[in-house]
Design a protein around this motif. Structure first.
Motif, PDB file in Angstrom:
ATOM      1  N   PRO A  62      53.247  55.995  13.718  1.00  0.00           N
ATOM      2  CA  PRO A  62      53.814  55.372  14.922  1.00  0.00           C
ATOM      3  C   PRO A  62      54.052  53.869  14.778  1.00  0.00           C
ATOM      4  O   PRO A  62      54.934  53.310  15.419  1.00  0.00           O
ATOM      5  N   VAL A  63      53.287  53.219  13.925  1.00  0.00           N
ATOM      6  CA  VAL A  63      53.444  51.781  13.708  1.00  0.00           C
ATOM      7  C   VAL A  63      54.548  51.511  12.690  1.00  0.00           C
ATOM      8  O   VAL A  63      55.428  50.674  12.905  1.00  0.00           O
ATOM      9  N   ASP A  64      54.506  52.236  11.546  1.00  0.00           N
ATOM     10  CA  ASP A  64      55.505  52.034  10.492  1.00  0.00           C
ATOM     11  C   ASP A  64      55.524  53.266   9.581  1.00  0.00           C
ATOM     12  O   ASP A  64      54.599  53.464   8.786  1.00  0.00           O
ATOM     13  N   LYS A  65      56.573  54.061   9.700  1.00  0.00           N
ATOM     14  CA  LYS A  65      56.656  55.300   8.918  1.00  0.00           C
ATOM     15  C   LYS A  65      56.724  55.043   7.416  1.00  0.00           C
ATOM     16  O   LYS A  65      56.210  55.824   6.622  1.00  0.00           O
ATOM     17  N   ARG A  66      57.343  53.938   7.018  1.00  0.00           N
ATOM     18  CA  ARG A  66      57.421  53.633   5.588  1.00  0.00           C
ATOM     19  C   ARG A  66      56.046  53.325   5.016  1.00  0.00           C
ATOM     20  O   ARG A  66      55.701  53.765   3.923  1.00  0.00           O
ATOM     21  N   VAL A  67      55.268  52.554   5.745  1.00  0.00           N
ATOM     22  CA  VAL A  67      53.902  52.235   5.301  1.00  0.00           C
ATOM     23  C   VAL A  67      53.069  53.511   5.255  1.00  0.00           C
ATOM     24  O   VAL A  67      52.303  53.730   4.318  1.00  0.00           O
ATOM     25  N   ALA A  68      53.229  54.357   6.246  1.00  0.00           N
ATOM     26  CA  ALA A  68      52.491  55.625   6.278  1.00  0.00           C
ATOM     27  C   ALA A  68      52.837  56.475   5.058  1.00  0.00           C
ATOM     28  O   ALA A  68      51.949  57.014   4.396  1.00  0.00           O
ATOM     29  N   ALA A  69      54.119  56.575   4.744  1.00  0.00           N
ATOM     30  CA  ALA A  69      54.550  57.378   3.590  1.00  0.00           C
ATOM     31  C   ALA A  69      54.041  56.779   2.282  1.00  0.00           C
ATOM     32  O   ALA A  69      53.563  57.513   1.400  1.00  0.00           O
ATOM     33  N   ARG A  70      54.117  55.456   2.132  1.00  0.00           N
ATOM     34  CA  ARG A  70      53.623  54.803   0.910  1.00  0.00           C
ATOM     35  C   ARG A  70      52.115  54.991   0.749  1.00  0.00           C
ATOM     36  O   ARG A  70      51.620  55.194  -0.361  1.00  0.00           O
ATOM     37  N   THR A  71      51.402  54.921   1.858  1.00  0.00           N
ATOM     38  CA  THR A  71      49.947  55.098   1.809  1.00  0.00           C
ATOM     39  C   THR A  71      49.597  56.503   1.348  1.00  0.00           C
ATOM     40  O   THR A  71      48.748  56.685   0.465  1.00  0.00           O
ATOM     41  N   VAL A  72      50.258  57.493   1.907  1.00  0.00           N
ATOM     42  CA  VAL A  72      50.002  58.879   1.503  1.00  0.00           C
ATOM     43  C   VAL A  72      50.382  59.086   0.041  1.00  0.00           C
ATOM     44  O   VAL A  72      49.646  59.738  -0.711  1.00  0.00           O
ATOM     45  N   GLN A  73      51.483  58.509  -0.394  1.00  0.00           N
ATOM     46  CA  GLN A  73      51.881  58.622  -1.799  1.00  0.00           C
ATOM     47  C   GLN A  73      50.840  57.995  -2.719  1.00  0.00           C
ATOM     48  O   GLN A  73      50.487  58.558  -3.762  1.00  0.00           O
ATOM     49  N   MET A  74      50.335  56.823  -2.336  1.00  0.00           N
ATOM     50  CA  MET A  74      49.319  56.130  -3.131  1.00  0.00           C
ATOM     51  C   MET A  74      48.053  56.982  -3.228  1.00  0.00           C
ATOM     52  O   MET A  74      47.464  57.125  -4.304  1.00  0.00           O
TER      53      MET A  74
END
Length: 91
Positions: free
Chosen positions: A22-34
């Motif tokens: 909800p805050v930033d989908k790109r950050v969420a996706a990068r975090t999950v990828q990491m």
């Protein structure tokens, strides 16, 4: 060695994504990828993580990836990713 994710660890990934998205989908996706990429390093050196004596006689260990903790267990030739969470979470 083989790497397997438990259903709880996969649920943790979903929970973390849903918290961050909800805050930033790109950050969420990068975090999950990491977080999904990090345990691959364990295939080369499975005992690099700190052993958690609390779980004796099981060989449960932890690694830190950024501000996240990943717990895993070594059983013969399989590494099971058990759980993961942000270090600020109360666990």
């Amino acid at each position: 060695m083989e790497l397997k994710w438990t259903s709880k660890a996969l649920s943790d990934l979903v929970r973390l994504y849903e918290f961050l998205a909800p805050v930033d989908k790109r950050v969420a996706a990068r975090t999950v990828q990491m977080l999904t990429a990090a345990p691959a390093k364990l295939l080369i050196n499975p005992r690099i993580g700190e052993r958690l004596d609390l779980f004796e006689p099981r060989e449960v260990r932890r690694i830190l990836v950024g501000h996240y903790e990943i717990r895993y267990e070594i059983q013969r030739s399989i590494i099971y990713v058990l759980r993961l969470w942000h270090t600020r979470e109360e666990r």
